[in-house]
Design a protein around this motif. Structure first.
Motif, short mmCIF file in Angstrom:
data_model
loop_
_atom_site.label_atom_id
_atom_site.label_comp_id
_atom_site.label_asym_id
_atom_site.label_seq_id
_atom_site.Cartn_x
_atom_site.Cartn_y
_atom_site.Cartn_z
N CYS A 70 32.10 39.14 51.20
CA CYS A 70 33.08 40.17 51.55
C CYS A 70 33.72 39.99 52.92
O CYS A 70 34.82 40.47 53.15
CB CYS A 70 32.42 41.55 51.52
N CYS A 79 37.39 39.03 54.06
CA CYS A 79 38.46 40.04 54.02
C CYS A 79 38.12 41.29 54.81
O CYS A 79 39.02 42.03 55.21
CB CYS A 79 38.75 40.44 52.58
N HIS A 80 36.84 41.56 55.01
CA HIS A 80 36.45 42.82 55.63
C HIS A 80 35.72 42.66 56.97
O HIS A 80 34.90 43.49 57.34
CB HIS A 80 35.60 43.65 54.66
N ILE A 127 39.55 48.17 55.82
CA ILE A 127 38.12 48.34 55.57
C ILE A 127 37.33 47.24 56.28
O ILE A 127 37.58 46.05 56.07
CB ILE A 127 37.82 48.35 54.06
N PHE A 187 31.27 51.53 48.08
CA PHE A 187 30.55 50.25 48.21
C PHE A 187 29.94 49.87 46.86
O PHE A 187 30.24 48.82 46.29
CB PHE A 187 29.48 50.38 49.31
N SER A 210 38.24 50.08 43.30
CA SER A 210 38.82 48.74 43.31
C SER A 210 37.69 47.73 43.13
O SER A 210 36.71 47.77 43.87
CB SER A 210 39.52 48.46 44.63
N MET A 242 35.47 44.65 43.53
CA MET A 242 35.23 43.73 44.64
C MET A 242 34.15 42.72 44.27
O MET A 242 33.26 43.05 43.50
CB MET A 242 34.78 44.52 45.88
N PRO A 243 34.15 41.50 44.82
CA PRO A 243 35.17 40.99 45.73
C PRO A 243 36.51 40.83 45.03
O PRO A 243 36.54 40.34 43.90
CB PRO A 243 34.63 39.63 46.15
N GLN A 244 37.57 41.22 45.71
CA GLN A 244 38.90 41.18 45.10
C GLN A 244 39.25 39.77 44.66
O GLN A 244 39.09 38.82 45.41
CB GLN A 244 39.93 41.67 46.13
#
Ligand code: HEC
Length: 121
Positions: free
Chosen positions: A52, A55-56, A65, A82, A93, A95-97
């Protein structure tokens, strides 16, 4: 004779395909997966760092985020996003996108850590 050849090619094909993408962890998620006393520092942050943080991180901060450090992660543990996002539950959404789910053992650890009250341990 031709039939025999076709038969053997088929047998060879069936036995040689199939196993390439199988990984032990995907096939047997419960084996060697301990969800007792899950630690934020030793279990949860490393999972985040693997899947993650690109991106985060504080710097990337995609979607506004950040998942760096206990205080940051606690926010999304508490609001349900989460777990909802890593389990690909509807209403969250996924995740992981852009990738497939993280492995079942990691998800089980996250769930166990949240059920324990998301401690900073
Ligand atoms: C390729 C980049 C990328 C990766 C990797 C990624 N995310 Fe995200 N994430 C985003 C973006 C962009 C958003 C905001 C847009 C959205 O919600 O889809 C987001 C949103 C979120 C949200 C808010 C979801 C919601 O329903 O409100 C959470 C929680 C989250 N990510 C957690 C994670 C976790 C945990 C991982 C690792 C397992 C992860 N992300 C991996 C890009 C990424």
């Amino acid at each position: 004779m031709y039939r025999l050849l076709i038969f053997f090619s088929l047998v060879t094909f069936i036995f040689s395909s199939g196993c390439y993408y199988d990984s032990e962890e995907d096939l047997y998620p419960a084996a060697n997966c301990s969800t007792d006393a899950v630690s934020f520092a030793n279990d949860i942050q490393p999972i985040i760092n693997n899947s993650c943080i690109v991106c985060h991180s504080t710097v990337a901060n995609l979607g506004n985020i950040t998942l760096e450090g206990h205080t940051a992660v606690l926010k999304y543990a508490n609001d349900g996003t989460f777990l909802g996002s890593v389990k690909h539950l509807s209403g969250y959404s996924a995740m992981p996108q852009g990738s497939s789910k993280i492995n079942d053992c990691s998800i089980a650890k996250i769930e166990s850590w949240i059920n324990a009250g998301s401690p900073n341990n």
